[in-house]
Motif scaffolding. Structure first.
Motif, PDB file in Angstrom:
ATOM      1  N   ILE A   4       0.852  -1.183   0.000  1.00 53.14           N
ATOM      2  CA  ILE A   4       0.000   0.000   0.000  1.00 53.14           C
ATOM      3  C   ILE A   4       0.889   1.234   0.000  1.00 53.14           C
ATOM      4  O   ILE A   4       1.819   1.330   0.811  1.00 53.14           O
ATOM      5  N   PRO A  40       1.377  -4.684   5.171  1.00 53.65           N
ATOM      6  CA  PRO A  40       0.724  -3.957   6.269  1.00 53.65           C
ATOM      7  C   PRO A  40       0.095  -4.900   7.293  1.00 53.65           C
ATOM      8  O   PRO A  40      -0.534  -5.895   6.947  1.00 53.65           O
ATOM      9  N   GLN A  42      -2.415  -5.476  10.789  1.00 51.85           N
ATOM     10  CA  GLN A  42      -3.750  -5.026  11.174  1.00 51.85           C
ATOM     11  C   GLN A  42      -3.682  -3.689  11.909  1.00 51.85           C
ATOM     12  O   GLN A  42      -4.554  -2.842  11.753  1.00 51.85           O
ATOM     13  N   GLN A  44      -1.409  -1.290  11.397  1.00 52.54           N
ATOM     14  CA  GLN A  44      -1.169  -0.261  10.390  1.00 52.54           C
ATOM     15  C   GLN A  44      -2.423   0.035   9.583  1.00 52.54           C
ATOM     16  O   GLN A  44      -2.695   1.183   9.248  1.00 52.54           O
ATOM     17  N   LEU A  45      -3.207  -0.983   9.286  1.00 52.43           N
ATOM     18  CA  LEU A  45      -4.459  -0.763   8.552  1.00 52.43           C
ATOM     19  C   LEU A  45      -5.452   0.026   9.403  1.00 52.43           C
ATOM     20  O   LEU A  45      -6.190   0.869   8.891  1.00 52.43           O
ATOM     21  N   LYS A  49      -7.092   3.754   8.531  1.00 54.62           N
ATOM     22  CA  LYS A  49      -8.507   4.123   8.610  1.00 54.62           C
ATOM     23  C   LYS A  49      -8.707   5.388   9.436  1.00 54.62           C
ATOM     24  O   LYS A  49      -9.562   6.207   9.134  1.00 54.62           O
ATOM     25  N   GLU A  59      -3.546   0.363  -3.242  1.00 62.20           N
ATOM     26  CA  GLU A  59      -2.678  -0.814  -3.382  1.00 62.20           C
ATOM     27  C   GLU A  59      -1.797  -0.657  -4.619  1.00 62.20           C
ATOM     28  O   GLU A  59      -2.212  -0.121  -5.635  1.00 62.20           O
TER      29      GLU A  59
END
Length: 64
Positions: A4, A40, A42, A44-45, A49, A59
């Protein structure tokens, strides 16, 4: 999941402290800074958000 790319598109004026810290932890310290997350997590995701209104992201694959 592919990599990403995240680009910061907004400056620091009017940014809440928690959002500022999140941007700093993702190494997005200046406007137009870019970071590539190769795998990435979880966490970092979740951070992505949280700051979605201050960055542009998508992506990318090996070819790009």
């Amino acid at each position: 999941m592919n990599s990403i790319a995240i680009i910061r598109i907004k400056g620091m004026i009017g940014v809440r402290k928690d959002l500022s810290e999140t941007l700093y932890r993702l190494r997005l310290r200046r406007k137009y800074a870019c970071v590539v997350l190769t795998e990435p997590t979880q966490v970092q995701l979740g951070m992505l958000k949280k700051i979605k209104d201050f960055v542009a992201y998508g992506e990318i694959d090996e070819k790009m």
